[in-house]
Structures are given as structure tokens and as C-alpha cells.
Scaffold this active site. Sequence first.
Site, short mmCIF file in Angstrom:
data_model
loop_
_atom_site.label_atom_id
_atom_site.label_comp_id
_atom_site.label_asym_id
_atom_site.label_seq_id
_atom_site.Cartn_x
_atom_site.Cartn_y
_atom_site.Cartn_z
N SER A 148 0.82 -1.20 0.00
CA SER A 148 0.00 0.00 0.00
C SER A 148 0.86 1.25 0.00
CB SER A 148 -0.97 -0.04 1.18
OG SER A 148 -1.89 1.01 1.12
N ASP A 300 -0.82 1.04 -4.84
CA ASP A 300 -1.57 -0.08 -5.39
C ASP A 300 -2.96 0.31 -5.86
OD1 ASP A 300 -2.42 0.16 -2.68
OD2 ASP A 300 -3.25 -1.86 -2.76
N ASP A 302 -5.80 1.57 -4.59
CA ASP A 302 -7.12 1.37 -3.97
C ASP A 302 -7.58 2.61 -3.20
OD1 ASP A 302 -5.26 1.06 -1.93
OD2 ASP A 302 -6.01 -0.88 -1.24
#
Length: 573
Positions: A148, A300, A302
Site C-alpha cells: 500500500s 496499489d 485502492d
Amino acid sequence: MSVQSTLDKAKLWLGEAFDEETRTAVQTLIDSNSPDLEDSFYRELEFGTGGMRGVMGVGTNRLNKYTLGQATQGLANYLHQSFPHEEIKVAIAYDVRHNSKEFGKIVADVLTANGIKVLLFKEHRPTPELSFTVRNKQCNAGIVLTASHNPPEYNGYKVYWNDGAQIVPPNDENIIREVYATKFEDIKFNGNDDLIEWVGEDQDDVYIDACMENSLYQNVGRDNLNIVFTSIHGTTYTTVPKALAKAGFKKVDLVHEQMIPSGNFPTVDSPNPEEPAALSMATDLAEITNADIVIGTDPDGDRLGIAVRNLEGKMQLLNGNQTNTILTYYILDRWKKAGKITGKEFIGSTIVTSDIFFDIAEKFGVDCKVGLTGFKWIGKMIRDFEGQEKFICGGEESFGFMTGDFVRDKDSCGSILTACEIAAWCKANGTTVYQYLIDIYKEVGFYYEGLINVVRKGRTGAEEINQMMSDFRNNPPKEIAGSPVAELKDFKEQTMLDVATGEKSVMDDIPKSNVLIFYTQDGTKVCVRPSGTEPKIKFYVSVKDSIHSQEEFVAKLPKLQEKINLVKQDLNL
């Protein structure tokens, strides 16, 4: 753990089960008496309920070929138990971090060595596209290699089940059991490339089409909205610009220096869109281009950070609760206007997220379901109520949101499309996103939040965090920011204490977790929890008031900000 036992543990990595490069690196740590030796071996890198994340390097407390291999071998064993007598398929994606592509192939090799078919992305792709692909390609599981927004030295490993959501009970505990039962010498590394199906750009288009179908409601003013976008060196350069163009947003300026994928994240101290500094290059560009909205995503892809022009016309980063408030209210309003709300719909939230979502849900006649921190719990809600109640959207304060259930994890691409539609609609109606947020506050209440992170690194840091949680649990504050504590929720003990009456009741509708929430008599909410992915303890603070005009918003905002500061002082943060 004593130095001697750490040394003994390290010496095991000099055996034949480990390759020469690993043995040499471990021997160097031993010979140099490096302080890194203990941190590399004093414990096993925890395979938690969603996977694992850690610093890359040799050792049991590091992310490397062997700790990844152990995790994947354990997963393979459990997949064979769960899906006997059928072809098993696992999708694998990875982000831009150092070694992610190599780790992806190592993980694929372990799976194929166990007779499992692998759908492996050719290049790095966003986490939500992996979640989508698990469902779209009818896979039994999915894996993404990502840490992340952690610093560059980190990487990680997340596991998804066949519904496209991260693993939850009982699968998570069962997989953990298999992982810890796997010895390093049991790992099958000799893969079979005949069992690998490579996933390319065609899948991007399928995913983007699904984002558009689930995230767009009206085409108003899209060609007149000025957008600045940055992927902050992450994966979304592959999807978001293409999605915006396909949706008809024509005025999109990219922060070109940050559209170059890099695990070093060279232009930022932290690739975290929660931090204004991560979007500073984008907001600087916005001043040049006179942009209406600035958007950035984490490595990543998201999480999303959104900045819009405030009442003074300056770009201001919205916090996660504010972004989700705007998205949720707009989507529910669209559903209501379309006659799609029947009373059997729900939105998803988490225990650390603002309580404003209960008020929004009530206004539109839908349920607001709440789970533990993390989108896997929202994914579980969707699965648990499939066929009974329709999931509309959901989010949590940490800059994550999902539109619809086609992806079962937070999804920046679909959320960005909705956010840009809102911005275009506001502009076409002579207003702004920020003013729209104020209008929402006038309807349901003015909530304001603050997040305090207390970082404590290493082994001693972990002990300090445990002690802080113990102190708050055993000696809770009696008053916060001038208001008596009225209610204490302890999710580890699954109890709720009414301070006034002394009555303690059971809360067993949410799984156990090391989280404390304090509510004061005036509605202030303070949530305390250790981070599951970083060496820090987090304090989520929410204060509230009511407003009836923009002028009241301007007058009361500084008072709520000062109240957040009072909470910090009272808790000695």
C-alpha cells in the site's frame, strides 16, 4: 527473545533449504554482529487475517522468497482442502514496489508446483483490478503483492477468496493454521509455467467498463471540468486516465513526473494520498491549469485523495470521511431520484469511520452496516446479505471507497469517476464540491474529524503500543475535551459500558479486535487502535455540531478544530 536464541534461529537459515544468496546474506549479518540481526529474526513475520506486510530482506521477520513461499504453500494446501476434485485457479497481481514482479513469479511458481492454475498479470496493476478479476474470471482465490502506502523498503502479500474480497473467518484462520504448519523445506518452488495464463491490457478494458457501469449516473458538464490527476508513481497510470477519457472527461492534466512507476517514490516523502504533501505537485499544477479538482492515488491504486477548491478558492485536501460523505450522499440521492430505494438496501462503514453515515442512511431510508476496520469486512457484509439486501456503496475514513459490489475492495477508479461526475454536476449548476459538502452538513449534521498517529518502531515500539492500549483499557479517561465520557466500547472484550449506570452489555455482533471507542455526552467520539500494517497506534477523533447556513459553517469550523486539539491535550498526544 535472548540474543543467543535469535542467533540460533538465524543459523537455521544457513542450511540447505535456503539458496546461496540467502545463506551469504545471513552469514554477513552474523559475522558483522549487525543490529539488524535481532530485528530480522526475533519473531516470525506475522501472517495476519488478511496476509502480511513487512520490510524486505532475509530472516523470519522479513518479507522474502521463503516467508512468501511459506505463506503460499500454506494457502495452496488449504485450497486443495477447500476445493477437492476441481481445477483450482488463482489470480495474482502486484504493484510497483521493489521486487514485486519477482515476488509475483515466485508465488506463481509455488502455486503451479502444487498443480494450481495461475492467472498472472504481465505487469503491475491496481489492487481493485485484482479483486475484480477474481470474480470476473471465476477464480478460487487471488493474491496481490503490495505494501500500500508504506515506505519503499516494505512489501506485502494480501489474499482474496472466490468472492473477490479479502479473506475473513473461517478461511483466514484456517489458512493461517496451514501457513504456520508449513516448514521451509516443505515449500515447492519448482513451478510449472504451463499452468500460467498471462493477463494483459484486455482485462483493463473489462474492468474500466465495469467501473463506468457501476459509478456513473448522469452526464452533465463532463467536458467542462478541469481535472489534475497523479498516480504518485503507482499503478493507476494504467487505468484511471483511460477511464476518465472513456467517460468523457476531456480536460485532464497529469502530473507527468509522478506518472512514472517507481518503487522509490522519488518525488514524495510518503506515497500516501492522506497526506497533503503527497499531492503538493498536483495542487501546484492545479493553480496553473485552474483545475476544479485534484486526485491522487496510492501505489496499489485502492485509496484516493481528493482536493477541491474551498470557500476562499484555494485547493484543500478533503479527509476520507468528507470524501466518502460527498460520494455516499450523491449516490443515495441518485438512487432515490431513480426510484431504486425499496428499504432493502444498505451502505457499508467501519467502527472507526464517522457516524455521519448513520445519519445519511437514515435520511435516504437505507441501512448502514458497520464492521471492523478494513474493507474485507464490508466485503463480508455483501456476501452475508447477498440475495437479501442490495449493497449500494461503502467506505472507511482511510481514503477508501467502493461504488457497487463489482469490486469487493476499496476501488479508486470507480470512486474517481463518481467524484468527477459530482464535480462536473456542481460546476454546471454554479456551485462547487466544497459547497455541496456544506449543504450535506446542513441536512444531516456538521461532523469534523482528526486522525492522530503515534509512531513507535521496532520491538520496543510494539511493546510501548501494547502498554498504551492496556493503560487506556484499564484506566479510561473520565472526561474528554470538557465533556464526561458516557460510553466505552471495548471490541477486544466485546463489551459496552454505560458509564452513568455502570451497566455493561455484550457486543458480539462484531468479531473481537483490539479497539477501544469512547463517546462523551456531547457526542465526541474517540477511537483507539494499533495499526495492523504499520508501527503506530491510531487515534480517530470525531466532533460534531449543527449548522443551518454557510456562515454558520465558517463560524463553527474553527471551534471544532480547536476541540480536536483539546482532545489531543487531554489524551497527552
